[in-house]
Design a protein around this motif. Structure first.
Motif, PDB file in Angstrom:
ATOM      1  N   ARG A 110       0.692  -0.798  -0.142  1.00  0.00           N
ATOM      2  CA  ARG A 110      -0.050  -0.306   0.132  1.00  0.00           C
ATOM      3  C   ARG A 110       1.048   1.206  -0.302  1.00  0.00           C
ATOM      4  O   ARG A 110       0.699   1.997  -0.963  1.00  0.00           O
ATOM      5  CB  ARG A 110      -1.061   0.014   1.350  1.00  0.00           C
ATOM      6  CG  ARG A 110      -1.454  -1.094   1.207  1.00  0.00           C
ATOM      7  CD  ARG A 110      -2.902  -0.867   0.326  1.00  0.00           C
ATOM      8  NE  ARG A 110      -3.536  -0.165  -0.184  1.00  0.00           N
ATOM      9  CZ  ARG A 110      -5.363   0.670   0.824  1.00  0.00           C
ATOM     10  NH1 ARG A 110      -5.597  -1.246   0.531  1.00  0.00           N
ATOM     11  NH2 ARG A 110      -5.682   1.379   0.375  1.00  0.00           N
ATOM     12  N   PHE A 111       1.988   1.192   0.905  1.00  0.00           N
ATOM     13  CA  PHE A 111       3.124   2.076   0.693  1.00  0.00           C
ATOM     14  C   PHE A 111       4.049   2.077  -0.150  1.00  0.00           C
ATOM     15  O   PHE A 111       5.180   1.168   1.495  1.00  0.00           O
ATOM     16  CB  PHE A 111       2.978   3.313   2.178  1.00  0.00           C
ATOM     17  CG  PHE A 111       1.310   3.080   3.023  1.00  0.00           C
ATOM     18  CD1 PHE A 111       0.943   4.354   2.273  1.00  0.00           C
ATOM     19  CD2 PHE A 111       0.738   2.718   3.778  1.00  0.00           C
ATOM     20  CE1 PHE A 111      -0.251   4.653   2.735  1.00  0.00           C
ATOM     21  CE2 PHE A 111       0.078   2.709   4.275  1.00  0.00           C
ATOM     22  CZ  PHE A 111      -1.175   4.092   3.795  1.00  0.00           C
ATOM     23  N   PRO A 112       4.323   2.602  -0.799  1.00  0.00           N
ATOM     24  CA  PRO A 112       6.212   1.536  -1.577  1.00  0.00           C
ATOM     25  C   PRO A 112       7.377   1.792  -0.723  1.00  0.00           C
ATOM     26  O   PRO A 112       7.260   3.350  -0.536  1.00  0.00           O
ATOM     27  CB  PRO A 112       6.052   1.942  -2.949  1.00  0.00           C
ATOM     28  CG  PRO A 112       4.393   1.949  -3.076  1.00  0.00           C
ATOM     29  CD  PRO A 112       3.419   2.892  -1.393  1.00  0.00           C
ATOM     30  N   PRO A 113       7.984   1.054  -0.325  1.00  0.00           N
ATOM     31  CA  PRO A 113       8.996   1.935   0.421  1.00  0.00           C
ATOM     32  C   PRO A 113       9.856   3.077  -0.343  1.00  0.00           C
ATOM     33  O   PRO A 113      10.870   4.209   0.306  1.00  0.00           O
ATOM     34  CB  PRO A 113      10.261   0.935   0.153  1.00  0.00           C
ATOM     35  CG  PRO A 113      10.054  -0.507  -0.581  1.00  0.00           C
ATOM     36  CD  PRO A 113       8.306   0.094  -0.571  1.00  0.00           C
ATOM     37  N   ASP A 114       9.869   3.060  -2.286  1.00  0.00           N
ATOM     38  CA  ASP A 114      11.188   4.201  -2.546  1.00  0.00           C
ATOM     39  C   ASP A 114      10.025   5.421  -2.058  1.00  0.00           C
ATOM     40  O   ASP A 114      10.094   6.572  -1.889  1.00  0.00           O
ATOM     41  CB  ASP A 114      10.420   3.943  -4.034  1.00  0.00           C
ATOM     42  CG  ASP A 114       9.139   4.376  -4.875  1.00  0.00           C
ATOM     43  OD1 ASP A 114       8.867   3.156  -4.045  1.00  0.00           O
ATOM     44  OD2 ASP A 114       9.071   3.929  -5.874  1.00  0.00           O
ATOM     45  N   ALA A 115       8.887   5.339  -1.478  1.00  0.00           N
ATOM     46  CA  ALA A 115       8.214   6.889  -1.498  1.00  0.00           C
ATOM     47  C   ALA A 115       8.062   7.200   0.395  1.00  0.00           C
ATOM     48  O   ALA A 115       7.340   8.127   0.998  1.00  0.00           O
ATOM     49  CB  ALA A 115       6.703   6.888  -1.925  1.00  0.00           C
ATOM     50  N   GLN A 165      -3.344  14.834   3.492  1.00  0.00           N
ATOM     51  CA  GLN A 165      -3.984  16.580   4.197  1.00  0.00           C
ATOM     52  C   GLN A 165      -3.041  17.120   5.084  1.00  0.00           C
ATOM     53  O   GLN A 165      -2.749  18.032   5.068  1.00  0.00           O
ATOM     54  CB  GLN A 165      -5.534  15.818   5.018  1.00  0.00           C
ATOM     55  CG  GLN A 165      -6.891  15.810   4.008  1.00  0.00           C
ATOM     56  CD  GLN A 165      -7.415  16.335   4.413  1.00  0.00           C
ATOM     57  OE1 GLN A 165      -7.781  16.433   6.354  1.00  0.00           O
ATOM     58  NE2 GLN A 165      -8.589  15.828   3.910  1.00  0.00           N
ATOM     59  N   LYS A 166      -2.455  16.593   6.323  1.00  0.00           N
ATOM     60  CA  LYS A 166      -1.667  16.922   7.727  1.00  0.00           C
ATOM     61  C   LYS A 166      -0.289  16.624   6.956  1.00  0.00           C
ATOM     62  O   LYS A 166       0.692  17.103   7.813  1.00  0.00           O
ATOM     63  CB  LYS A 166      -1.974  15.889   8.467  1.00  0.00           C
ATOM     64  CG  LYS A 166      -3.148  15.728   9.449  1.00  0.00           C
ATOM     65  CD  LYS A 166      -3.591  14.690  10.223  1.00  0.00           C
ATOM     66  CE  LYS A 166      -4.608  14.718  11.866  1.00  0.00           C
ATOM     67  NZ  LYS A 166      -4.998  13.515  12.292  1.00  0.00           N
ATOM     68  N   GLY A 167       0.161  16.041   6.529  1.00  0.00           N
ATOM     69  CA  GLY A 167       1.602  16.483   6.002  1.00  0.00           C
ATOM     70  C   GLY A 167       2.460  14.902   5.680  1.00  0.00           C
ATOM     71  O   GLY A 167       2.021  13.671   4.577  1.00  0.00           O
ATOM     72  N   ASP A 168       3.288  13.932   6.784  1.00  0.00           N
ATOM     73  CA  ASP A 168       4.158  13.661   5.434  1.00  0.00           C
ATOM     74  C   ASP A 168       3.974  12.185   7.250  1.00  0.00           C
ATOM     75  O   ASP A 168       4.888  11.614   6.302  1.00  0.00           O
ATOM     76  CB  ASP A 168       5.715  14.224   6.293  1.00  0.00           C
ATOM     77  CG  ASP A 168       6.387  14.434   7.654  1.00  0.00           C
ATOM     78  OD1 ASP A 168       5.736  14.619   8.372  1.00  0.00           O
ATOM     79  OD2 ASP A 168       7.378  14.377   7.055  1.00  0.00           O
ATOM     80  N   ASP A 226       0.982   0.944  13.600  1.00  0.00           N
ATOM     81  CA  ASP A 226       2.159   1.060  12.793  1.00  0.00           C
ATOM     82  C   ASP A 226       1.993   2.435  12.148  1.00  0.00           C
ATOM     83  O   ASP A 226       1.300   3.293  12.141  1.00  0.00           O
ATOM     84  CB  ASP A 226       1.833   0.710  11.367  1.00  0.00           C
ATOM     85  CG  ASP A 226       2.540  -0.830  11.387  1.00  0.00           C
ATOM     86  OD1 ASP A 226       3.323  -0.912  11.417  1.00  0.00           O
ATOM     87  OD2 ASP A 226       1.247  -1.867  11.334  1.00  0.00           O
ATOM     88  N   SER A 227       3.617   3.281  12.082  1.00  0.00           N
ATOM     89  CA  SER A 227       3.615   4.587  11.426  1.00  0.00           C
ATOM     90  C   SER A 227       4.321   5.139  10.005  1.00  0.00           C
ATOM     91  O   SER A 227       4.821   3.803  10.112  1.00  0.00           O
ATOM     92  CB  SER A 227       4.678   5.295  12.105  1.00  0.00           C
ATOM     93  OG  SER A 227       4.757   6.941  11.540  1.00  0.00           O
ATOM     94  N   VAL A 228       3.433   5.514   9.447  1.00  0.00           N
ATOM     95  CA  VAL A 228       4.049   5.925   7.984  1.00  0.00           C
ATOM     96  C   VAL A 228       4.696   7.175   7.563  1.00  0.00           C
ATOM     97  O   VAL A 228       3.392   7.737   7.831  1.00  0.00           O
ATOM     98  CB  VAL A 228       2.832   5.508   6.905  1.00  0.00           C
ATOM     99  CG1 VAL A 228       2.891   5.079   5.628  1.00  0.00           C
ATOM    100  CG2 VAL A 228       2.628   3.307   7.152  1.00  0.00           C
ATOM    101  N   LYS A 229       5.820   7.160   7.072  1.00  0.00           N
ATOM    102  CA  LYS A 229       6.237   8.667   6.648  1.00  0.00           C
ATOM    103  C   LYS A 229       6.858   8.579   5.288  1.00  0.00           C
ATOM    104  O   LYS A 229       7.019   8.109   4.496  1.00  0.00           O
ATOM    105  CB  LYS A 229       7.279   8.855   7.879  1.00  0.00           C
ATOM    106  CG  LYS A 229       8.574   9.920   7.995  1.00  0.00           C
ATOM    107  CD  LYS A 229       8.705  10.501   9.076  1.00  0.00           C
ATOM    108  CE  LYS A 229       9.566  11.825   8.811  1.00  0.00           C
ATOM    109  NZ  LYS A 229      10.633  12.455   9.522  1.00  0.00           N
ATOM    110  N   LYS A 230       6.323   9.965   5.042  1.00  0.00           N
ATOM    111  CA  LYS A 230       6.567  10.233   3.881  1.00  0.00           C
ATOM    112  C   LYS A 230       8.313  10.189   3.216  1.00  0.00           C
ATOM    113  O   LYS A 230       8.899  11.072   3.986  1.00  0.00           O
ATOM    114  CB  LYS A 230       6.415  12.030   3.469  1.00  0.00           C
ATOM    115  CG  LYS A 230       4.894  11.479   2.024  1.00  0.00           C
ATOM    116  CD  LYS A 230       4.072  12.801   1.776  1.00  0.00           C
ATOM    117  CE  LYS A 230       2.595  12.644   1.535  1.00  0.00           C
ATOM    118  NZ  LYS A 230       2.124  13.990   0.990  1.00  0.00           N
ATOM    119  N   ARG A 231       9.484  10.148   2.761  1.00  0.00           N
ATOM    120  CA  ARG A 231      10.588  10.236   2.332  1.00  0.00           C
ATOM    121  C   ARG A 231      10.752  11.073   2.678  1.00  0.00           C
ATOM    122  O   ARG A 231      10.279  11.957   1.379  1.00  0.00           O
ATOM    123  CB  ARG A 231      10.573   8.816   1.500  1.00  0.00           C
ATOM    124  CG  ARG A 231      10.543   7.356   1.439  1.00  0.00           C
ATOM    125  CD  ARG A 231      12.859   6.911   1.205  1.00  0.00           C
ATOM    126  NE  ARG A 231      12.208   5.942   1.764  1.00  0.00           N
ATOM    127  CZ  ARG A 231      12.965   5.117   2.631  1.00  0.00           C
ATOM    128  NH1 ARG A 231      13.431   5.513   2.942  1.00  0.00           N
ATOM    129  NH2 ARG A 231      12.836   3.905   2.907  1.00  0.00           N
TER     130      ARG A 231
END
Length: 160
Positions: free
Chosen positions: A82-87, A127-130, A155-160
């Motif tokens: 769902r949340f690819p590791p490159d992003a 909406q909130k960011g990263d 789980d925490s998911v963060k934008k790279r």
């Protein structure tokens, strides 16, 4: 992961076999456990592990560490899909487990969160960011469908 996703378009079974073979190389602590990837889609992941000498505890059930490894890999593969590791970068912040029965044979881990779990994470990331967090449930089931353990990962998911 790109190779596996391209292969999944042609043959999901072959992609699962390749991922099963790659897991011990990606996660060395999973080496020798016999974990098999049975299914990974956009909404569901299912992995399994056999009960054998290396995975059993002193009373003949599936060892706690093996259960947690299986559960984390199952949730992790779904999150990676769902949340690819490159992003994105994913991290487990908290774990809760409820033991229901002893795993006496092959145990199957199924991660199929309600649709609102990923929808809320995707919305928060837009909406909130990263960064976004959510509880991701995983059920470990015996061959007869009996619930062995229920696990929840924050789980925490963060934008790279």
């Amino acid at each position: 992961m790109d190779l596996i996703e391209r292969l999944r378009q042609v043959s999901p079974g072959a992609a699962n076999l390749l991922l099963s073979a790659a897991l011990p190389r990606i996660i060395p602590s999973a080496s020798g456990l016999g974990i098999r990837v049975d299914e990974v889609t956009e909404t569901r992941a299912r992995l399994s592990v056999p009960l054998k000498r290396r995975t059993s505890n002193h009373v003949g059930g599936l060892y706690f560490g093996v259960q947690m490894t299986l559960a984390e890999l199952t949730a992790g593969l779904l999150l990676l899909r769902r949340f690819p590791p490159d992003a994105y970068r994913s991290l487990v912040k908290r774990v809760e487990a409820d033991f229901r029965a002893q795993g006496k044979g092959t145990v199957y881990a199924v991660c199929e969160p309600p649709p609102e779990v990923f929808a809320s994470m995707e919305e928060a990331l837009q909406q909130k960011g990263d960064k976004a967090e959510a509880w991701v449930p995983v059920k470990l089931l015996a061959e007869d469908g009996t619930v062995v353990t229920e696990v929840r990962f924050l789980d925490s998911v963060k934008k790279r």
